[in-house]
Design a protein around this motif. Structure first.
Motif, short mmCIF file in Angstrom:
data_model
loop_
_atom_site.label_atom_id
_atom_site.label_comp_id
_atom_site.label_asym_id
_atom_site.label_seq_id
_atom_site.Cartn_x
_atom_site.Cartn_y
_atom_site.Cartn_z
N GLU A 368 7.18 1.98 -17.94
CA GLU A 368 7.25 2.38 -16.52
C GLU A 368 6.06 3.28 -16.17
O GLU A 368 5.44 3.11 -15.12
CB GLU A 368 8.58 3.12 -16.28
N VAL A 369 5.71 4.20 -17.07
CA VAL A 369 4.57 5.09 -16.82
C VAL A 369 3.29 4.25 -16.70
O VAL A 369 2.49 4.44 -15.78
CB VAL A 369 4.43 6.15 -17.94
N GLU A 370 3.14 3.29 -17.59
CA GLU A 370 1.99 2.39 -17.55
C GLU A 370 1.94 1.64 -16.20
O GLU A 370 0.89 1.53 -15.58
CB GLU A 370 2.10 1.41 -18.73
N GLY A 371 3.10 1.18 -15.76
CA GLY A 371 3.18 0.45 -14.50
C GLY A 371 2.80 1.30 -13.28
O GLY A 371 2.42 0.77 -12.23
N PHE A 372 2.95 2.61 -13.39
CA PHE A 372 2.61 3.51 -12.27
C PHE A 372 1.24 4.15 -12.43
O PHE A 372 0.98 5.22 -11.90
CB PHE A 372 3.67 4.60 -12.12
N LYS A 373 0.35 3.47 -13.19
CA LYS A 373 -0.99 4.01 -13.43
C LYS A 373 -1.70 4.39 -12.13
O LYS A 373 -2.35 5.41 -12.04
CB LYS A 373 -1.83 2.96 -14.15
N GLU A 374 -1.51 3.54 -11.11
CA GLU A 374 -2.22 3.76 -9.85
C GLU A 374 -1.54 4.81 -8.97
O GLU A 374 -2.14 5.34 -8.05
CB GLU A 374 -2.32 2.45 -9.05
N THR A 375 -0.24 5.05 -9.21
CA THR A 375 0.49 6.04 -8.41
C THR A 375 1.23 7.01 -9.33
O THR A 375 2.46 7.02 -9.38
CB THR A 375 1.53 5.34 -7.49
N PRO A 376 0.46 7.83 -10.06
CA PRO A 376 1.07 8.69 -11.09
C PRO A 376 2.11 9.66 -10.54
O PRO A 376 3.00 10.08 -11.29
CB PRO A 376 -0.12 9.43 -11.70
N GLU A 377 2.04 9.96 -9.23
CA GLU A 377 3.04 10.90 -8.69
C GLU A 377 4.47 10.32 -8.75
O GLU A 377 5.45 11.05 -8.72
CB GLU A 377 2.67 11.34 -7.26
N MET A 378 4.54 8.99 -8.88
CA MET A 378 5.86 8.36 -9.03
C MET A 378 6.49 8.67 -10.39
O MET A 378 7.65 8.35 -10.62
CB MET A 378 5.76 6.84 -8.87
#
Ligand code: BES
Ligand code: ZN
Length: 618
Positions: A368-378
């Motif tokens: 999940e962290v990898e998937g939010f690479k572009e939006t780390p605030e998520m």
């Protein structure tokens, strides 16, 4: 005392009183500003609901009245949330009063503004649901297990209760309720309340919820269902053809209760039942108080998927007793619950099982962290969902990072101290709400400062990703599974024997950790040895289908199986995993072709998510 002296006393008294007056702080506002509700509870707030409704399956309409007691702070207006409802008439203390519906927001709906006087104590809203009511799914007989009668269920979390009841729909508000619900004579109604165990002759059901609950936990299900007890305070509801199997599958509910109470104190809701709904139910489980709603995909025949029941039971403390103040604090509900679920599973089945579940959570978290690479605030624990539909911002970060945060703390301070801390936390905040900031204060005071421990709490909560001090969960069983994968890849042979004692967790780990370059031929070798395409365990099947889509395996009619699965099952986590696999493997068209047939069977929360995954235009 002479006259002069008494004058002095009086003067001193007046001085003292005026001093305390002037020193008095302005009274702190009880409710915080909240982006997902139009309600202004500091002005006037609902305290009790008396609901009186008819459930009409022919018209697919719920209609009736919501009658509220209010706590009125001198207000001339009270604001409720409403979405896609027809408001017919509103009364204040029994007399018609003026009301208006404000402008419509795609996720929040409309403010329902009701004229009252500072003396008003009760308001009544006469209303009807519409075909846009998102909380409710009306099912035809074909969508049920027994295929004879229609079925209905509601899903309130996060902000859908306002689509079937006009209400102040914020998690920081708590109400008691009673309800009268009229349904067709051959059906039974159950709610998140004290429930019937048998059908009534006239189809009229009366409910009472005496503990205060937040509105997102209002829930109703109606169908041809039966009840079977598991213990004197736990039991199951399901359709007739399933109820015995459900009773068997969940036979350990009482044991779970006993362990949960040992950990965090007395169960506050008296009864704990589970209703197994038709397969379109969008969640594994939903923690409606006294009556958890659950998916039939948990009924595996071997009790292997019951951690979901432990999870929903755990919410009886984390979530239902101590509730997130706003949806930005969602991790306080789910992270604590996953941690608590893990402890219950450890108590019942031992450390191996708990470690496996913990490591699966860790793997999900990293993905999940990898998937939010572009939006780390998520990937922060504390979210900022203002201007968003809270449902779109809720992902497994709250669950798995929240769990890992608590697990790391536990390992650092030691289980004994941590358990004392958690038990006190739940007992001293029972039946109220918690913000992230107040939790941090509580943690500092009652755990960290008390035992002189330093911890990077802020980094965990307000920064992206996973801090480097995260506790490393290990599982010997999973190490062996990894070796099995390596052996198969090397020899191109798979031996059924190695897996004969595997638990569902080992199977899931096995399937999810195939190498990226696994070939369809190698998948065929695995399928022929373990018959995964025909697995009757929904979790195992789902992760196998995901790999089949990803790696273009098409043997043993797996495509047919996947299509059947997606048409029948509406559990959001399962189906979104599969549609995402189609999208990720450049097969949106294949996914879309199935979705066009399946969409009508899905509840709105699943359909909304999948519309986004596939770029479907309504
Ligand atoms: N409360 C959630 C379901 C939920 C979350 C509904 C957010 C609406 C918005 C429930 O307790 C849950 O987490 N269910 C999980 C199962 C769990 C074992 C992770 C699910 O449905 O998969
Ligand atoms: Zn949960």
């Amino acid at each position: 005392m002479n006259f002069k002296q008494s004058l002095l006393v009086v003067a001193t008294l007046i001085f003292m009183i005026s001093c305390t007056e002037s020193k008095k702080e302005p009274e702190a506002l009880k409710y915080v500003e909240e982006p997902h509700s139009y309600a202004q509870p500091n002005e006037a707030v609902i305290t009790h609901l008396n609901l009186d409704i008819d459930v009409n399956f022919d018209k697919e309409v719920i209609s009736g009245s919501a009658n509220y007691n209010i706590d009125n702070n001198n207000a001339n207006e009270i604001i409720l949330d409403a979405k896609n409802l027809v408001i017919e008439k509103v009364q204040a203390d029994g007399k018609d009063t003026k009301f208006s519906l404000g402008s419509y927001d795609e996720s929040l709906g409309q403010p329902l503004k009701i004229e009252i006087t500072p003396e008003t104590k009760k308001i009544t809203v006469f209303y009807q649901t519409t075909d846009k009511t998102e909380a409710v799914q009306w099912l035809n007989p074909q969508q049920t297990a027994d295929k004879k009668h229609p079925f209905l269920f509601t899903q309130g979390q996060a902000i859908l209760t306002r689509t079937w009841i006009p209400i102040q729909d914020s998690p920081q508000i708590r109400i008691t309720y009673d309800a009268t619900v009229r349904v067709p004579k051959d059906l039974m109604a159950v709610m998140s309340a004290e429930n019937p165990k048998e059908k009534t002759a006239d189809g009229v059901y009366n409910f009472k919820m005496v503990q205060k609950i937040p509105p997102y936990l209002m829930a109703l299900a109606v169908g041809d269902i039966a009840y079977k007890p598991v213990s004197n305070r736990t039991g199951v509801y399901a359709e007739n053809s399933m109820v015995d199997a459900v009773q068997d599958e969940f036979s350990e509910m009482e044991k779970m209760m006993v362990e949960a109470e040992k950990l965090y104190g007395k169960y506050a809701w008296d009864q704990f039942d589970v209703i197994v709904l038709p397969p379109s139910f969008p969640f594994g489980g939903m923690e409606n108080p006294r009556l958890t709603f659950a998916t039939p995909t948990l009924i595996a025949g071997d009790k292997s998927l019951t951690s979901v029941v432990a999870h929903e039971l755990a919410h009886s403390w984390s979530g239902n007793l101590v509730t997130n103040t706003t949806w930005d604090d969602f991790w306080l509900n789910e992270g604590f619950t996953v941690y608590f679920e893990n402890r219950i599973m450890e108590a019942l089945y031992g450390k191996d099982r708990a470690n496996m579940l913990g490591l699966i959570a860790r793997q999900d978290l990293d993905e999940e962290v990898e998937g939010f690479k572009e939006t780390p605030e998520m990937t922060h624990l504390k979210l900022d969902l203002k201007g968003k539909n809270p449902d779109d911002g809720m992902n497994s970060i709250a669950y798995d990072k929240g769990f890992l945060f608590l697990k790391t703390l536990e390992e650092l301070v030691g289980r004994e101290k941590f358990d004392v801390f958690l038990k006190n936390y739940f007992q001293s905040n029972a039946f109220s709400t918690m913000t992230t900031e107040r939790f941090v204060e509580y943690l500092n005071k009652n755990l960290l400062e008390k035992h002189q421990i330093t911890f990077n709490t802020d980094e965990w909560i307000y920064n992206p990703g996973v801090p480097s001090n995260a506790f490393e969960i290990k599982s010997d069983k999973f190490e062996k599974v990894k070796q099995t994968i390596a052996d198969i890849m090397k020899s191109n042979k798979a031996d059924k024997e190695v897996a004969k004692d595997w638990t569902t967790q080992e199977w899931v780990y096995f399937i999810r950790n195939f190498p990226e370059d696994i070939t369809p031929d190698q998948m065929a070798i695995i399928d022929n040895a373990f018959d995964l395409t025909n697995s009757t365990n929904s979790h195992k099947a789902m992760v196998w289908y995901e790999q089949a889509i990803k790696h273009d395996y098409r043997g043993n009619d797996v495509d047919q199986k996947i299509e059947e699965f997606l048409i029948k099952v509406g559990r959001r986590w399962y189906v979104s995993t599969l549609y995402k696999a189609y999208a990720g493997a450049d097969k949106v068209d294949e996914g879309m072709a199935i979705y066009k047939k399946a969409r009508q069977n899905y509840h709105s929360v699943t359909a909304n998510t999948i519309d986004g995954v596939l770029g479907y235009n309504k």
